[in-house]
Each structure stands twice: as structure tokens, then as C-alpha cells.
Write an enzyme that holds these catalytic residues in place. Sequence first.
Site, PDB file in Angstrom:
ATOM      1  N   TYR A 201       5.963   4.016  17.667  1.00  8.21           N
ATOM      2  CA  TYR A 201       4.774   3.280  17.206  1.00  8.21           C
ATOM      3  C   TYR A 201       3.502   3.861  17.835  1.00  8.21           C
ATOM      4  O   TYR A 201       2.547   4.211  17.133  1.00  8.21           O
ATOM      5  CB  TYR A 201       4.970   1.815  17.586  1.00  8.21           C
ATOM      6  CG  TYR A 201       3.789   0.880  17.499  1.00  8.21           C
ATOM      7  CD1 TYR A 201       3.340   0.396  16.280  1.00  8.21           C
ATOM      8  CD2 TYR A 201       3.152   0.420  18.662  1.00  8.21           C
ATOM      9  CE1 TYR A 201       2.284  -0.513  16.212  1.00  8.21           C
ATOM     10  CE2 TYR A 201       2.103  -0.483  18.609  1.00  8.21           C
ATOM     11  CZ  TYR A 201       1.667  -0.948  17.380  1.00  8.21           C
ATOM     12  OH  TYR A 201       0.632  -1.858  17.323  1.00  8.21           O
TER      13      TYR A 201
ATOM     14  N   ASN B 284      -3.022  -7.060  23.554  1.00  7.88           N
ATOM     15  CA  ASN B 284      -2.281  -8.327  23.520  1.00  7.88           C
ATOM     16  C   ASN B 284      -3.140  -9.533  23.135  1.00  7.88           C
ATOM     17  O   ASN B 284      -3.383 -10.421  23.951  1.00  7.88           O
ATOM     18  CB  ASN B 284      -1.545  -8.560  24.846  1.00  7.88           C
ATOM     19  CG  ASN B 284      -0.401  -7.560  25.019  1.00  7.88           C
ATOM     20  OD1 ASN B 284      -0.616  -6.418  25.421  1.00  7.88           O
ATOM     21  ND2 ASN B 284       0.804  -7.957  24.675  1.00  7.88           N
TER      22      ASN B 284
ATOM     23  N   ILE C 235       0.817  -1.232   0.000  1.00  9.04           N
ATOM     24  CA  ILE C 235       0.000   0.000   0.000  1.00  9.04           C
ATOM     25  C   ILE C 235       0.843   1.271   0.000  1.00  9.04           C
ATOM     26  O   ILE C 235       0.316   2.354  -0.184  1.00  9.04           O
ATOM     27  CB  ILE C 235      -1.038   0.037   1.157  1.00  9.04           C
ATOM     28  CG1 ILE C 235      -0.365   0.026   2.534  1.00  9.04           C
ATOM     29  CG2 ILE C 235      -2.048  -1.088   1.014  1.00  9.04           C
ATOM     30  CD1 ILE C 235      -1.306   0.493   3.652  1.00  9.04           C
TER      31      ILE C 235
HETATM   32  N1  LIG Z   1      -1.786  -8.727  17.657  1.00 10.01           N
HETATM   33  C1  LIG Z   1      -2.085  -7.840  18.597  1.00 10.01           C
HETATM   34  O1  LIG Z   1      -2.328  -8.188  19.735  1.00 10.01           O
HETATM   35  C2  LIG Z   1      -2.178  -6.390  18.269  1.00 10.01           C
HETATM   36  C3  LIG Z   1      -2.180  -5.521  19.341  1.00 10.01           C
HETATM   37  C4  LIG Z   1      -2.298  -4.159  19.121  1.00 10.01           C
HETATM   38  C5  LIG Z   1      -2.446  -3.680  17.849  1.00 10.01           C
HETATM   39  N2  LIG Z   1      -2.451  -4.526  16.804  1.00 10.01           N
HETATM   40  C6  LIG Z   1      -2.626  -3.946  15.461  1.00 10.01           C
HETATM   41  O2  LIG Z   1      -3.423  -4.816  14.662  1.00 10.01           O
HETATM   42  C7  LIG Z   1      -2.948  -4.808  13.324  1.00 10.01           C
HETATM   43  C8  LIG Z   1      -2.634  -6.233  12.850  1.00 10.01           C
HETATM   44  O3  LIG Z   1      -1.716  -6.832  13.736  1.00 10.01           O
HETATM   45  P1  LIG Z   1      -1.181  -8.322  13.558  1.00 10.01           P
HETATM   46  O4  LIG Z   1      -0.846  -8.802  14.912  1.00 10.01           O
HETATM   47  O5  LIG Z   1      -2.102  -9.100  12.711  1.00 10.01           O
HETATM   48  O6  LIG Z   1       0.190  -8.030  12.780  1.00 10.01           O
HETATM   49  P2  LIG Z   1       0.856  -8.779  11.531  1.00 10.01           P
HETATM   50  O7  LIG Z   1       2.214  -8.220  11.369  1.00 10.01           O
HETATM   51  O8  LIG Z   1       0.716 -10.244  11.682  1.00 10.01           O
HETATM   52  O9  LIG Z   1      -0.065  -8.327  10.310  1.00 10.01           O
HETATM   53  C9  LIG Z   1       0.101  -7.124   9.605  1.00 10.01           C
HETATM   54  C10 LIG Z   1       0.005  -7.434   8.123  1.00 10.01           C
HETATM   55  O10 LIG Z   1       0.094  -6.202   7.393  1.00 10.01           O
HETATM   56  C11 LIG Z   1       0.856  -6.421   6.237  1.00 10.01           C
HETATM   57  N3  LIG Z   1       1.435  -5.166   5.776  1.00 10.01           N
HETATM   58  C12 LIG Z   1       2.287  -4.352   6.464  1.00 10.01           C
HETATM   59  N4  LIG Z   1       2.640  -3.303   5.691  1.00 10.01           N
HETATM   60  C13 LIG Z   1       2.014  -3.470   4.501  1.00 10.01           C
HETATM   61  C14 LIG Z   1       2.019  -2.722   3.292  1.00 10.01           C
HETATM   62  N5  LIG Z   1       2.752  -1.608   3.162  1.00 10.01           N
HETATM   63  N6  LIG Z   1       1.264  -3.154   2.257  1.00 10.01           N
HETATM   64  C15 LIG Z   1       0.538  -4.300   2.378  1.00 10.01           C
HETATM   65  N7  LIG Z   1       0.510  -5.046   3.491  1.00 10.01           N
HETATM   66  C16 LIG Z   1       1.247  -4.640   4.540  1.00 10.01           C
HETATM   67  C17 LIG Z   1       1.935  -7.422   6.684  1.00 10.01           C
HETATM   68  O11 LIG Z   1       2.492  -8.106   5.563  1.00 10.01           O
HETATM   69  C18 LIG Z   1       1.164  -8.315   7.625  1.00 10.01           C
HETATM   70  O12 LIG Z   1       0.662  -9.462   6.964  1.00 10.01           O
HETATM   71  C19 LIG Z   1      -1.746  -3.856  13.302  1.00 10.01           C
HETATM   72  O13 LIG Z   1      -2.193  -2.585  12.879  1.00 10.01           O
HETATM   73  C20 LIG Z   1      -1.300  -3.784  14.742  1.00 10.01           C
HETATM   74  O14 LIG Z   1      -0.685  -2.549  15.043  1.00 10.01           O
HETATM   75  C21 LIG Z   1      -2.284  -5.877  16.978  1.00 10.01           C
HETATM   76  O1  LIG Z   2      -0.097  -6.774  21.572  1.00 13.88           O
HETATM   77  C1  LIG Z   2      -0.416  -5.629  21.877  1.00 13.88           C
HETATM   78  O2  LIG Z   2      -1.459  -5.338  22.442  1.00 13.88           O
HETATM   79  C2  LIG Z   2       0.509  -4.481  21.548  1.00 13.88           C
HETATM   80  O3  LIG Z   2       1.602  -4.638  22.348  1.00 13.88           O
HETATM   81  C3  LIG Z   2       2.789  -5.158  21.851  1.00 13.88           C
HETATM   82  O4  LIG Z   2       3.704  -4.648  22.782  1.00 13.88           O
HETATM   83  P1  LIG Z   2       4.186  -5.505  24.009  1.00 13.88           P
HETATM   84  O5  LIG Z   2       3.068  -6.118  24.781  1.00 13.88           O
HETATM   85  O6  LIG Z   2       5.119  -4.665  24.801  1.00 13.88           O
HETATM   86  O7  LIG Z   2       5.021  -6.581  23.203  1.00 13.88           O
HETATM   87  P2  LIG Z   2       5.468  -8.069  23.462  1.00 13.88           P
HETATM   88  O8  LIG Z   2       6.577  -8.369  22.531  1.00 13.88           O
HETATM   89  O9  LIG Z   2       4.302  -8.958  23.386  1.00 13.88           O
HETATM   90  O10 LIG Z   2       6.123  -8.006  24.928  1.00 13.88           O
HETATM   91  C4  LIG Z   2       5.403  -8.088  26.127  1.00 13.88           C
HETATM   92  C5  LIG Z   2       6.350  -7.981  27.291  1.00 13.88           C
HETATM   93  O11 LIG Z   2       7.207  -9.121  27.315  1.00 13.88           O
HETATM   94  C6  LIG Z   2       8.580  -8.727  27.421  1.00 13.88           C
HETATM   95  N1  LIG Z   2       9.381  -9.766  26.724  1.00 13.88           N
HETATM   96  C7  LIG Z   2       9.272  -9.962  25.384  1.00 13.88           C
HETATM   97  C8  LIG Z   2       9.975 -10.971  24.760  1.00 13.88           C
HETATM   98  C9  LIG Z   2      10.833 -11.807  25.517  1.00 13.88           C
HETATM   99  O12 LIG Z   2      11.504 -12.750  25.009  1.00 13.88           O
HETATM  100  N2  LIG Z   2      10.932 -11.580  26.839  1.00 13.88           N
HETATM  101  C10 LIG Z   2      10.238 -10.594  27.472  1.00 13.88           C
HETATM  102  O13 LIG Z   2      10.369 -10.434  28.711  1.00 13.88           O
HETATM  103  C11 LIG Z   2       8.617  -7.327  26.828  1.00 13.88           C
HETATM  104  O14 LIG Z   2       9.726  -6.594  27.301  1.00 13.88           O
HETATM  105  C12 LIG Z   2       7.282  -6.764  27.294  1.00 13.88           C
HETATM  106  O15 LIG Z   2       7.413  -6.300  28.615  1.00 13.88           O
HETATM  107  C13 LIG Z   2       3.141  -4.614  20.469  1.00 13.88           C
HETATM  108  O16 LIG Z   2       3.512  -3.282  20.537  1.00 13.88           O
HETATM  109  C14 LIG Z   2       2.011  -4.673  19.521  1.00 13.88           C
HETATM  110  O17 LIG Z   2       1.898  -5.896  18.890  1.00 13.88           O
HETATM  111  C15 LIG Z   2       0.688  -4.329  20.071  1.00 13.88           C
HETATM  112  O18 LIG Z   2       0.390  -3.016  19.702  1.00 13.88           O
END
Ligand SMILES: NC(=O)c1ccc[n+]([C@@H]2O[C@H](COP(=O)([O-])OP(=O)(O)OC[C@H]3O[C@@H](n4cnc5c(N)ncnc54)[C@H](O)[C@@H]3O)[C@@H](O)[C@H]2O)c1
Ligand SMILES: O=C(O)[C@H]1O[C@H](OP(=O)(O)OP(=O)(O)OC[C@H]2O[C@@H](n3ccc(=O)[nH]c3=O)[C@H](O)[C@@H]2O)[C@H](O)[C@@H](O)[C@@H]1O
Length: 389
Positions: free
Chosen positions: A184, A213, A76
Site C-alpha cells: 500500500y 490516523n 473507476i
Molecule cells: N482514514 C484515514 O485516517 C486515512 C489515513 C491515511 C490515508 N487515507 C486515505 O484517504 C482516502 C480515503 O480514506 P477513507 O478512510 O475514507 O477510506 P474508505 O474506505 O472509507 O473510503 C474509500 C472509498 O473509496 C471507494 N472506492 C474504492 N475503490 C473504488 C473504485 N474503484 N471506484 C469507485 N469508488 C471506489 C470505496 O467504496 C470507499 O467508499 C484513501 O485514499 C486512504 O488511503 C485515509
Molecule cells: O490511518 C492512517 O493514517 C493510515 O494508517 C492505517 O494503518 P495503521 O495505523 O497501521 O492501521 P490501524 O488498523 O488503524 O492499526 C493501528 C495499530 O493498531 C494495531 N491493531 C489493530 C487492530 C487491532 O484489533 N489491534 C491492534 O493492536 C495495528 O497492528 C497497528 O499497530 C492504514 O494503513 C490506513 O488507513 C492509513 O493509510
Amino acid sequence: MASSARVDLDGKPVRAISICMIGAGGFIGSHLCEKILSETQHKILAVDVYSDKIKHLLEPDGHPWADRIQFHRINIKHDSRLEGLIKMADLTINLAAICTPADYNTRPLDTIYSNFIDALPVVKYCSENGKRLIHFSTCEVYGKTVGSFLPKDSPLRQDPSYYVLKEDASPCIFGAIEKQRWSYACAKQLIERLIYAEGAENGLEFTIVRPFNWIGPRMDFIPGVDGPSEGVPRVLACFSNNLLRGEPLKLVDGGQSQRTFVYIKDAIEAILLMIENPARANGHIFNVGNPNNEVTVKQLAEIMTQVYSKVSGEPSLEVPTIDVSSKEFYGEGYDDSDKRIPDMTIINKQLGWNPKTSLWDLLESTLTYQHRTYAEAIKRAVARPVASS
Ligand SMILES: NC(=O)c1ccc[n+]([C@@H]2O[C@H](COP(=O)([O-])OP(=O)(O)OC[C@H]3O[C@@H](n4cnc5c(N)ncnc54)[C@H](O)[C@@H]3O)[C@@H](O)[C@H]2O)c1
Ligand SMILES: O=C(O)[C@H]1O[C@H](OP(=O)(O)OP(=O)(O)OC[C@H]2O[C@@H](n3ccc(=O)[nH]c3=O)[C@H](O)[C@@H]2O)[C@H](O)[C@@H](O)[C@@H]1O
């Protein structure tokens, strides 16, 4: 099975719509595609640069939904086809982002571009073409809790008003600019404000999701198997990798930070409610998390160690964890959220949604998947002789 007679929360029939899902090939996108295809009649225009996590949904034959999903391999950042796809759809869901903490302080420019600049055209096309938008933000926009600034022994630290995170009341508290961890959260906050302003000034119909999370199968990658050996995924995949390799889990700065974890399948139910109840979801920002599943990262490591031993049949390590400094693990500029408990008032009131799955149960199904998917590949990788130079 897909039902042809779905009704919304007010008992009205749900019309089948077309959804442009950007980032459909990621962790959340793959689960959302599965849910929409198997339980509804909606169509998906799936946009991503990768499709590995949804390839089981894209096979041309054998699925009743084969004609309801189309994959468009589009970056995108620079592709003129994006506007056409948004125009063709009734609703756009934007999931695309760089969202692994290891990138925030080491690739801050890519992080800011991905989470703010690259999302701008999506908002613009939705607003200009009168299309509804569901945008994925993050619980990281809250940053640190107010309570974290109180003295360690202050009784106010026990008062929920100092730590429970509310969409319409809590401030966004980030560290200094040199703490690039917050690149971020700051980019996500600015795109939230822009979407909100488009709603206020130009009538954009939007919903903003703040995931807390979400974890489950297909999250991130296992370094050296389906991702780079030196890559650092989010904590579920880091700890899974350690368990699969029989090495101690690394606790960053002692693992004292707290998180609430929600099962991806519970969280996806909330998104389907948003999709099918626009009148209740438009104009709202929703926390989506599980306040009952709070643990410190150290406790998460202990529970994952026990659960993995149960599902794999392998004994736990004698030394299951080791401490590592955040500077060593993530590099200069890392900082952390201390505690993340979502307030659930708004999502309860608007959508009647509540998470169901306990931490133990969600880890049991997720680690069963990790073991089944990766254990053999890890054994082969470990057994492979190192090439001599
Ligand atoms: N997993 C969580 O708990 C969590 C927590 C907080 C926020 N989010 C948000 O939810 C969304 C999805 O997270 P996720 O965990 O599925 O992450 P993810 O990395 O698995 O998925 C993101 C997808 O976006 C695609 N992407 C990134 N840049 C792109 C581009 N320029 N063009 C086309 N595709 C692109 C990647 O290839 C990937 O498949 C993100 O916006 C993330 O910030 C996720
Ligand atoms: O999932 C979410 O809701 C959001 O939070 C995540 O941030 P965070 O929870 O800090 O990321 P993690 O990598 O899941 O780490 C969680 C905690 O585990 C700790 N950690 C991580 C990895 C590891 O090997 N050991 C360890 O102690 C990190 O320091 C942090 O305190 C990411 O920023 C995003 O995917 C998302 O926006």
C-alpha cells in the site's frame, strides 16, 4: 448555514466551484460532503460504488443543498464516464482506495491496483484537461522511522530529528518485499511521485494530502453488523467492535506501536482550507494529523475502555485486553510502522491550520456515536439462535 460570502485566507471572495469527489461514499468523503454542503455553495459530483454513508445527504427533498450534490455509482476501474465528470468539474478530489491494513498483505495485487493503477487515469485526465487535483495519499509513505534502527538504549532515540516526519526531508523506509504490508505505502508513494512529476513537467495543479490516523464516526464497519463477520477493519472499529460485544481488545504484538490520532472534524477543516486557497495549497504535500495525541496502541485500548464505560454506563471488563501475534491476526507478510508524529511546519505556514480536539474528547464523541448506532444491533445479533445445519 451555507454562507454566500466566503473569503479565503487572503481576504478575497471564494467563488463557488464544482468538485468531482471520487470515493465520496467512504469515511472521509462522507464528512467532507457534509462540510461542503452545509458551509459552502460548492457543488459536488459524488463518485463511488457505495452510497450508504452519504444517503442522508442524497434525499431529494428536505435539504437546502439538494441541487448541489449528484451521486454517480461508478467503479473507476472501468467506466468511461469518469473523464466527462472530471471535465465538468473545476477540481477533482481522489479518495478512492483500498486502505485497510488487513488487505495489504492478503490482497497485495488488489491493493497495488487500487492505490496506483486505478488512480492513473484520474491524474491523466486532470493533467490533460488542465484541472486541479487534490489527491489523498497517506502517512504510511514514511514507513518506519530512522530512529527505529538505532539500538534500543540509544539516547538519539529521544532526538525528534530521528522520528518526527517531515514532508520535504524525511525518507520513505519500507521493509523487505516479502513484507507485503508495504504494498500500500509503496503504491501510494509511486502515485505521489507521478503527480509531482506531472506538476513539474506538465504544469498539473496538485495538492497531496498525507492523513495521519483520522478517526471518528462512520469509520469502516462493525464486523457482522454492517460489514463481513470475518472482516478486519482499522483499529478504531476493531476496538469498538470488541467493546460493543464485551470481549477483550486484541493487542497486536503487545500493542507497542505508537500512533497520533486526529479527529475527523478537525482534519476536514484542513481540506476545506486547501479547497478554498489554491494559491497556498497548489504544489504542496501536507501532513494532516495531531502531534499532541500520541499514544501506544495499548494506551489507546485502555483509554477507549474507560471512555466506553462512561458513555455506555456498562462496567469495564475484568480482563480488558489480550495479546495476539501479528501473524495470527493479520497473517504472513505483516509489518508495522513504529511511530508516526507529523511535522506541522508546512501546513501551519501555508494554511494556518492546527488540530483542536484532544484524544479523550474525540473518543468520547466517537464512542457515543458507536454505542448509539450499534449497541442494539449487536444485542440482537448475539441473541439470534445459530442456525442448525
Ligand atoms: N482514514 C484515514 O485516517 C486515512 C489515513 C491515511 C490515508 N487515507 C486515505 O484517504 C482516502 C480515503 O480514506 P477513507 O478512510 O475514507 O477510506 P474508505 O474506505 O472509507 O473510503 C474509500 C472509498 O473509496 C471507494 N472506492 C474504492 N475503490 C473504488 C473504485 N474503484 N471506484 C469507485 N469508488 C471506489 C470505496 O467504496 C470507499 O467508499 C484513501 O485514499 C486512504 O488511503 C485515509
Ligand atoms: O490511518 C492512517 O493514517 C493510515 O494508517 C492505517 O494503518 P495503521 O495505523 O497501521 O492501521 P490501524 O488498523 O488503524 O492499526 C493501528 C495499530 O493498531 C494495531 N491493531 C489493530 C487492530 C487491532 O484489533 N489491534 C491492534 O493492536 C495495528 O497492528 C497497528 O499497530 C492504514 O494503513 C490506513 O488507513 C492509513 O493509510
